[in-house]
Scaffold this motif. Structure first.
Motif, PDB file in Angstrom:
ATOM      1  N   LYS A 183       0.891   3.020   0.187  1.00 41.43           N
ATOM      2  CA  LYS A 183       1.381   4.225   0.853  1.00 41.43           C
ATOM      3  C   LYS A 183       2.706   3.945   1.550  1.00 41.43           C
ATOM      4  O   LYS A 183       3.092   2.796   1.755  1.00 41.43           O
ATOM      5  N   PHE A 184       3.378   5.036   1.922  1.00 37.19           N
ATOM      6  CA  PHE A 184       4.600   4.951   2.713  1.00 37.19           C
ATOM      7  C   PHE A 184       4.347   5.591   4.077  1.00 37.19           C
ATOM      8  O   PHE A 184       3.507   6.493   4.211  1.00 37.19           O
TER       9      PHE A 184
ATOM     10  N   SER B 279       6.313   8.773  -6.491  1.00 45.76           N
ATOM     11  CA  SER B 279       6.545   8.192  -7.813  1.00 45.76           C
ATOM     12  C   SER B 279       5.249   7.838  -8.537  1.00 45.76           C
ATOM     13  O   SER B 279       5.185   7.886  -9.768  1.00 45.76           O
ATOM     14  N   GLY B 280       4.230   7.452  -7.774  1.00 44.87           N
ATOM     15  CA  GLY B 280       2.997   6.984  -8.395  1.00 44.87           C
ATOM     16  C   GLY B 280       3.107   5.600  -9.006  1.00 44.87           C
ATOM     17  O   GLY B 280       2.162   5.093  -9.613  1.00 44.87           O
ATOM     18  N   GLU B 281       4.265   4.954  -8.835  1.00 44.51           N
ATOM     19  CA  GLU B 281       4.492   3.628  -9.411  1.00 44.51           C
ATOM     20  C   GLU B 281       4.041   2.538  -8.439  1.00 44.51           C
ATOM     21  O   GLU B 281       4.066   2.726  -7.218  1.00 44.51           O
ATOM     22  N   THR B 282       3.650   1.397  -9.004  1.00 48.98           N
ATOM     23  CA  THR B 282       3.269   0.249  -8.181  1.00 48.98           C
ATOM     24  C   THR B 282       3.992  -1.000  -8.674  1.00 48.98           C
ATOM     25  O   THR B 282       4.528  -1.039  -9.784  1.00 48.98           O
TER      26      THR B 282
ATOM     27  N   PHE C 266      -0.949 -11.187  -5.848  1.00 52.10           N
ATOM     28  CA  PHE C 266      -2.109 -11.112  -4.959  1.00 52.10           C
ATOM     29  C   PHE C 266      -2.319  -9.729  -4.357  1.00 52.10           C
ATOM     30  O   PHE C 266      -3.341  -9.475  -3.721  1.00 52.10           O
ATOM     31  N   ILE C 267      -1.362  -8.828  -4.556  1.00 55.28           N
ATOM     32  CA  ILE C 267      -1.521  -7.465  -4.054  1.00 55.28           C
ATOM     33  C   ILE C 267      -0.512  -6.572  -4.767  1.00 55.28           C
ATOM     34  O   ILE C 267       0.494  -7.057  -5.307  1.00 55.28           O
ATOM     35  N   LYS C 268      -0.804  -5.275  -4.804  1.00 56.13           N
ATOM     36  CA  LYS C 268       0.135  -4.296  -5.338  1.00 56.13           C
ATOM     37  C   LYS C 268       0.632  -3.404  -4.210  1.00 56.13           C
ATOM     38  O   LYS C 268      -0.123  -3.071  -3.298  1.00 56.13           O
ATOM     39  N   ILE C 269       1.902  -3.019  -4.299  1.00 61.04           N
ATOM     40  CA  ILE C 269       2.456  -2.055  -3.349  1.00 61.04           C
ATOM     41  C   ILE C 269       2.971  -0.844  -4.121  1.00 61.04           C
ATOM     42  O   ILE C 269       3.269  -0.923  -5.315  1.00 61.04           O
ATOM     43  N   ALA C 270       3.055   0.271  -3.421  1.00 63.84           N
ATOM     44  CA  ALA C 270       3.697   1.449  -3.990  1.00 63.84           C
ATOM     45  C   ALA C 270       5.206   1.242  -3.959  1.00 63.84           C
ATOM     46  O   ALA C 270       5.744   0.643  -3.026  1.00 63.84           O
TER      47      ALA C 270
END
Length: 475
Positions: A6-7, A18-21, A33-37
């Motif tokens: 999230k932002f 955007s829905g992108e990660t 180890f983690i995904k961000i938007a």
């Protein structure tokens, strides 16, 4: 981490348009180890609109209100200190002790120095019959790097708030977790909605729309000179202020009267600190030709004593560099040093022995480096030191200043007056005499292609202010 996807916009954690990660990679393991938007221009528009709505009220808040807000941010920052240590260690590979005592400490120190500066800052003064007012410049786009994430976030956010500005922050997408935690800190501290906003993403997708946005009044950017040029071009069409802290190739002059055992050893350690990933690192060591062989011996011994390894090992001095791209760039520059005829004193190509995974670089020292060599001219941003011999003090000063950069310079001497005299001739924004302690009240910024504007304490507050003259005010 609940808010990684999230932002933070207008006081709320929102889904990205955007829905992108993007995956965040631990440079010590090479594993995500983690995904961000990651955002786009629509996310930027939402954040800028929120900052614009918040600006009229926040810009006229009292100094006392902004001071109380910064003090509350500092209180919550200290409560989240350990979370920040773990985040900065994992996202950029900083050894835990360095993450705690330098990386996260720097954010706290800059909050403290900004608070101190704000207490005595002059926003209004009389010049004859004219009243000179210093007022918040407006909505500010803040773009920060991965190498000192908290240092640069706080260096921008704290003085902007102190000045009465509202902001949109884009941390580096390579090391974004500290920025997300910092947003959580500001939310818990009660920063009014819209005063601080965070959008993660890449330079082209988020940084460029921020710097060109017509509702943004100022851009404060820290990063490479190449990227800084692009930011300035994007900002030019709307004639907004651009403050930049860019690259460096800092000279470290060891004068003939220096204590060479101390000066060389500390110079090596200073160059290699943070795995060499500091824009003001003393990467060019200039030594008298008569002391060159001795300097190489001391540098080799010092480099070989440093332990490169896991950030989670208490014995580690140097962790990995940030990414595969950075590792490959550094390897290419080490190869260039070898091919161009510099003397390889320590380190060299490849990973340190026993490390077959992670972006680890061997602490590398070159001697007999000539000013025209690639390793003496290009910013390497890794644990690579170039030692250059000089024949006279005049030549040393000439070599030190013969660079497109001008962020920092270092001078070593057992006679302070001698060091001061040489410092006066350095074309650099900061000159450090005999390896002083970090001073978060000193102005920080560069000459030439190292940027413009100054950060830290009151100097940073000045950068976020416009000057208004009210003529005919009276006495």
């Amino acid at each position: 981490m609940n808010n990684a996807l999230k932002f933070y916009i207008e006081g709320q954690w929102l889904e990205a348009e955007s829905g992108e990660t993007l995956e965040v990679v631990d440079p010590s393991t090479e594993q995500a180890f983690i995904k961000i938007a990651v955002g786009n221009a629509e996310d930027v528009n939402k954040a800028v609109a929120a900052a614009r709505r918040a600006f009229p009220a926040f810009s006229v808040s009292s100094v006392g209100e902004r001071l109380a807000l910064l003090e509350e941010i500092l209180r919550v920052y200290n409560l989240r200190y350990d979370d920040l240590v773990q985040a900065v260690s994992q996202e950029m590979g900083a050894p835990l002790h360095f993450a705690r005592d330098a990386q996260v400490w720097s954010g706290r120190a800059h909050l403290e120095s900004t608070i101190s500066a704000l207490k005595s800052f002059t926003f209004s003064e009389q010049h004859g019959t004219t009243r000179v007012l210093r007022e918040a410049i407006g909505v500010c786009a803040l773009i920060t790097p991965w190498n000192w994430p908290l240092n640069q976030i706080v260096c921008k956010v704290a003085p902007a708030i102190a000045a009465g500005c509202t902001v949109v922050l884009k941390p580096s997408e390579i090391a974004p977790l500290t920025g997300i935690i910092f947003a959580e800190i500001l939310h818990e501290a009660g920063v009014p909605a819209g005063v601080f906003n965070l959008v993660n993403g890449t330079g082209p997708d988020v940084g460029q729309p921020m710097s060109s946005h017509p509702q943004v009044d100022m851009v404060s950017f820290t990063g490479s000179t190449r990227a800084g040029i692009m930011v300035a071009k994007s900002a030019a069409d709307t004639v907004k202020r651009v403050a930049q802290e860019l690259g460096g190739k800092s000279a470290n002059i060891l004068l003939e009267d220096a204590d060479f055992e101390v000066a060389v050893a500390k110079g090596v350690q200073g160059c290699f600190s943070n795995s060499g990933q500091s824009c003001d690192a003393p990467t060019r060591m200039l030594v008298p030709a008569a002391q060159h062989a001795r300097a190489l011996e001391i540098a080799k011994r010092t480099a070989q004593q440093l332990v490169t390894g896991s950030p989670r090992d208490a014995n580690t001095n140097l962790g990995p560099v940030i990414s595969a791209a950075q590792f490959d760039k550094i390897q290419g520059l080490i190869q260039a040093g070898i091919e161009e005829g510099a003397t390889l004193v320590a380190g060299g190509l490849g990973r340190p022995e026993g490390l077959d995974k992670g972006y680890y670089v061997r602490p590398t020292v070159f001697g007999n480096v000539q000013p025209s060599m690639t390793i003496a001219r290009e910013e390497i941003f890794g644990p690579v030191l170039s030692i250059l011999p000089y024949d006279s003090e005049e030549q040393a000063i000439e070599i030190a200043n013969d660079t497109v950069y001008g962020l920092a310079a270092y001078v070593q001497s057992t006679h302070l007056e001698h060091a001061r005299a040489v410092a006066g001739r350095m074309r650099a924004g900061s000159v450090y005499l005999n390896y002083p302690d970090w001073d978060t009240f000193a102005p920080f910024g560069g000459y030439k292609q190292s940027g413009n504007g100054r950060e830290y304490a009151g100097w940073g507050i000045h950068d976020f202010l416009e000057i208004k003259g009210v003529v005919g005010w009276g006495n």
